[in-house]
Design an enzyme around this catalytic site. Structure first.
Site, mmCIF file in Angstrom:
data_model
loop_
_atom_site.group_PDB
_atom_site.id
_atom_site.type_symbol
_atom_site.label_atom_id
_atom_site.label_comp_id
_atom_site.label_asym_id
_atom_site.label_seq_id
_atom_site.Cartn_x
_atom_site.Cartn_y
_atom_site.Cartn_z
ATOM 1 N N ASP A 43 -3.902 -5.492 10.421
ATOM 2 C CA ASP A 43 -3.192 -4.702 11.433
ATOM 3 C C ASP A 43 -1.691 -4.765 11.157
ATOM 4 O O ASP A 43 -1.084 -5.823 11.252
ATOM 5 C CB ASP A 43 -3.496 -5.254 12.832
ATOM 6 N N HIS A 47 -5.848 1.934 20.179
ATOM 7 C CA HIS A 47 -5.115 1.256 19.110
ATOM 8 C C HIS A 47 -5.825 1.574 17.795
ATOM 9 O O HIS A 47 -7.044 1.757 17.765
ATOM 10 C CB HIS A 47 -5.081 -0.251 19.349
ATOM 11 N N CYS A 75 1.093 2.993 16.103
ATOM 12 C CA CYS A 75 -0.044 2.327 15.469
ATOM 13 C C CYS A 75 -0.781 3.191 14.446
ATOM 14 O O CYS A 75 -1.113 2.726 13.355
ATOM 15 C CB CYS A 75 -1.007 1.786 16.522
#
Length: 268
Positions: free
Chosen positions: A260, A237, A179
């Site tokens: 994202d 995250h 991530c």
């Protein structure tokens, strides 16, 4: 003779050919003068990405170095990250990324016509940063197993090497990313294109799979946990937020917009 060219604030970004055409009587003369690149402009009040605060423009557009926070809620680690959005040939790589997307390949004319909209460009870039959906994306995500045959995600410390390797390997996804790597690379690309962008880290991060806005856990009558729900809570995250207005939603939604690039499930 001097010419001044003024582009509309909502003009399509990308490469332009500049041609001088002179009409004299019935004759037309054309001369190619060169090529230029038009980007989003956070200094222009008419642009959707306009950011009024100069210190914020310095941080979220021009700063080539940053910190990404990773770890867990009890032990937060600060990782240095080199965005390098102004390094040699990075702009060409970022513009090529737009032309490699599935959006462009499906309908080039429609895709290019929408490149003056930061909402649309943000969607295209968030799709192209990861290559898990077979679209020539930049990075392949991996969270389990061995990394010995390729780069361990924890060893990346900047975007430039990743983007250059992607181009050198003929736009095959670089292995591997997680991530914070996806977010770091997307921060580079969006800043390079002129969209103010920052990274956000969230700890004890709820991952809601069935979209009911809760993390569901199930137990039997004796209190034993049942492995039914796919919902989970991650240690942390990292994602991106980009700054632009939302004429489609109303002024109350102007400002930081969530993007994202981490490939977990396909987005609607």
């Amino acid at each position: 003779m001097n010419f001044t060219i003024s582009s509309p604030a909502n003009a399509v970004i990308g490469r332009y050919n500049l041609i001088l055409q002179v009409t004299s009587g019935n004759k037309i003369f054309s001369r190619f003068l060169g090529q230029f690149v038009l980007l989003f402009n956070p200094w222009c009040p008419g642009d959707d990405v306009y950011m009024a605060n100069e210190s914020e423009r310095q941080e979220y557009v021009l700063n080539e170095n940053g910190i990404i926070f990773v770890g867990n809620a009890k032990y937060i680690e600060a990782r240095g990250w080199y965005y390098g959005q102004f390094q040699d040939d990075l702009l060409n790589i970022c513009l090529t990324m737009l032309d490699l997307s599935l959006y462009y390949r499906q309908d080039p004319a429609i895709d290019v016509s929408r490149r003056g909209d930061p909402k649309y460009v943000g969607r295209v870039i968030s799709s192209m940063i990861n290559g898990n959906d077979n679209d020539n994306g930049v990075l392949l995500g991996k969270w389990q197993g061995s990394f010995h045959s390729h780069e361990n995600p924890s060893r990346w410390d900047g975007s430039v090497v990743i983007l250059q390797k992607w181009r050198q390997d003929n736009y095959k996804p670089v292995q591997y990313g997680q991530c914070w790597v996806f977010a770091g690379v997307m921060g580079t690309v969006l800043r390079c294109l002129g969209i103010p962008t920052r990274l956000v880290s969230n700890f004890n991060s709820a991952h809601d799979v069935d979209r009911n806005l809760s993390i569901d856990k199930y137990y039997d009558s004796s209190g034993k946990s049942l492995n039914i729900s796919k919902d989970s809570t991650w240690d942390y995250h990292v994602w991106n937020e980009s700054w632009f207005i939302r004429p489609d939603l109303g002024t109350s939604y102007n400002g930081w917009q969530v993007l994202d690039a981490t490939p977990q499930e396909q987005s609607k």
